[in-house]
Design a protein around this motif. Structure first.
Motif, PDB file in Angstrom:
ATOM      1  N   PHE A 130       0.802  -1.220   0.000  1.00 37.33           N
ATOM      2  CA  PHE A 130       0.000   0.000   0.000  1.00 37.33           C
ATOM      3  C   PHE A 130       0.839   1.276   0.000  1.00 37.33           C
ATOM      4  CE2 PHE A 130      -3.494  -2.792   1.136  1.00 37.33           C
ATOM      5  CZ  PHE A 130      -4.587  -2.168   0.547  1.00 37.33           C
ATOM      6  N   ALA A 180      -7.999  -0.636  -4.030  1.00 35.83           N
ATOM      7  CA  ALA A 180      -6.851   0.274  -3.928  1.00 35.83           C
ATOM      8  C   ALA A 180      -6.558   0.883  -5.286  1.00 35.83           C
ATOM      9  CB  ALA A 180      -5.624  -0.489  -3.429  1.00 35.83           C
ATOM     10  N   ILE A 204      -8.336   4.730  -1.327  1.00 40.71           N
ATOM     11  CA  ILE A 204      -9.032   3.442  -1.295  1.00 40.71           C
ATOM     12  C   ILE A 204     -10.524   3.698  -1.314  1.00 40.71           C
ATOM     13  CG2 ILE A 204      -7.193   2.232  -0.049  1.00 40.71           C
ATOM     14  CD1 ILE A 204      -8.836   2.530   2.511  1.00 40.71           C
TER      15      ILE A 204
END
Length: 347
Positions: free
Chosen positions: A133, A162, A139
């Protein structure tokens, strides 16, 4: 909506260790973007959108802290291993690494079912998820359906998409593809992405990624976990296919069903839900189906049942036919006979 008609994969098998396998967790498989619609747009659903967020922090493989959410979120269909916590987390991790899998065997003890605990691979998964991430600044979280919105602890139930390299990727599916979690069907298979989860797990197994790598220090009993979880997932799938929309059946655990059942006082109904841990006393006088935290359906046993009968139903989804009484946070459904508490559908 994705169909469940495709066969489930062979979810566990004997794996052979390679001499270099212990290093494989460092080599994360390339994440494929989530399948696109034929017109090239992303397969997102604004009708099921919970929210879009830019201020979030990865805590572990399936836990985020998200600023702006009105409640927590439970990631659907994944269940990564636990992470050592506290100021001495690294010391705990070192001890686990020195004593694995013996530490797990000791923690499980005589339990009939696999248990959750901190593990070395839980730590590795957490660190890998944080790296995954690092280049994600946005997101979006979406639901799976309209009747499964909040979980047992009143958290949102959702998929995390994502934004990576200009594309939306379903992290839940990628988590399974990378071997950080199996396809977790304990509370039901995904209605939207079942086929994608199945394919992702097959890919991870074949490549021996993560939990499918026998040389890594993960839970040693995924065969048992998946057998147990998939028995429950199959039961839920059968119920949804046959009885969704039938107002004479009550799916305990799903939103609104407890409140609807409370209105059926004095009526003979069929409820569907998961039997919790068995009472220690024998003969057992009652069973319990949990709805949400602090809200339960009690099943009195006014008839004799065998120990085998009890064990067959522990931690499994059952159908219970009986008369409704009680109220508040504890509703009672009283069956007449043992056959009224069945693993198979009741008419």
């Amino acid at each position: 909506m994705t169909s469940h008609s495709s066969p489930r994969p062979r979810l566990f098998h004997t794996l052979r260790a390679g001499t270099f396998a212990c290093l494989l967790f460092l080599f994360i498989p390339v994440s494929s973007v989530f399948p696109q619609n034929t017109d090239g747009t992303q397969m997102l659903d604004d009708d099921l959108l919970i929210g879009i967020y830019t201020d979030f922090r990865v805590v572990d493989g399936d836990t985020f802290r998200i600023k702006g959410m009105d409640r927590g979120v439970r990631f659907l269909n994944i269940d990564t291993e636990e992470v050592p916590r506290g100021s001495d987390a690294r010391e705990k991790l070192a001890r686990l690494r020195e004593n694995w899998p013996e530490a797990y065997v000791e923690e499980r003890g005589s339990s009939r079912f696999p248990v959750k605990m901190a593990s070395p691979y839980g730590w590795e998964t957490s660190e890998a998820a944080k790296r995954w991430f690092e280049d994600v600044d946005t997101i979006r979280i979406e639901r799976d359906s309209d009747d499964n919105v909040y979980g047992f602890f009143d958290r949102w139930l959702g998929f995390v998409f994502a934004r990576k390299n200009g594309r939306w990727i379903n992290y839940n599916v990628e988590c399974v593809r990378m071997g950080w979690s199996p396809y977790y069907g304990k509370y039901g298979y995904s209605e939207r992405f079942h086929d994608e989860f199945v394919a992702a797990q097959q890919e991870a197994e074949q490549a021996q990624h993560g939990i499918w790598n026998p040389a890594l220090q993960h839970y040693p009993d995924y065969d048992e976990r998946l057998e147990w979880w998939n028995e429950r997932g199959d039961a839920i799938q059968t119920f949804i296919r046959r009885f969704r929309g039938d107002e004479t059946y009550y799916f305990i655990g799903r939103d609104g069903e407890f409140e609807r059942l409370a209105l059926a006082q004095g009526q003979r109904v069929v409820v569907f839900g998961a039997i919790g841990w068995l009472p220690r006393s024998r003969p057992a006088e009652k069973l319990r189906i949990s709805h949400k935290r602090g809200m339960n359906v009690t099943i009195p046993l006014s008839f004799d049942v065998s120990e085998e009968w009890l064990l067959d139903r522990e931690q499994q989804y059952v159908y219970v036919r009986g008369v409704v009484s009680g109220g508040g946070k504890n509703i009672v459904v009283t069956p007449e006979k043992a056959a009224d508490v069945s693993l198979d559908p009741l008419q």
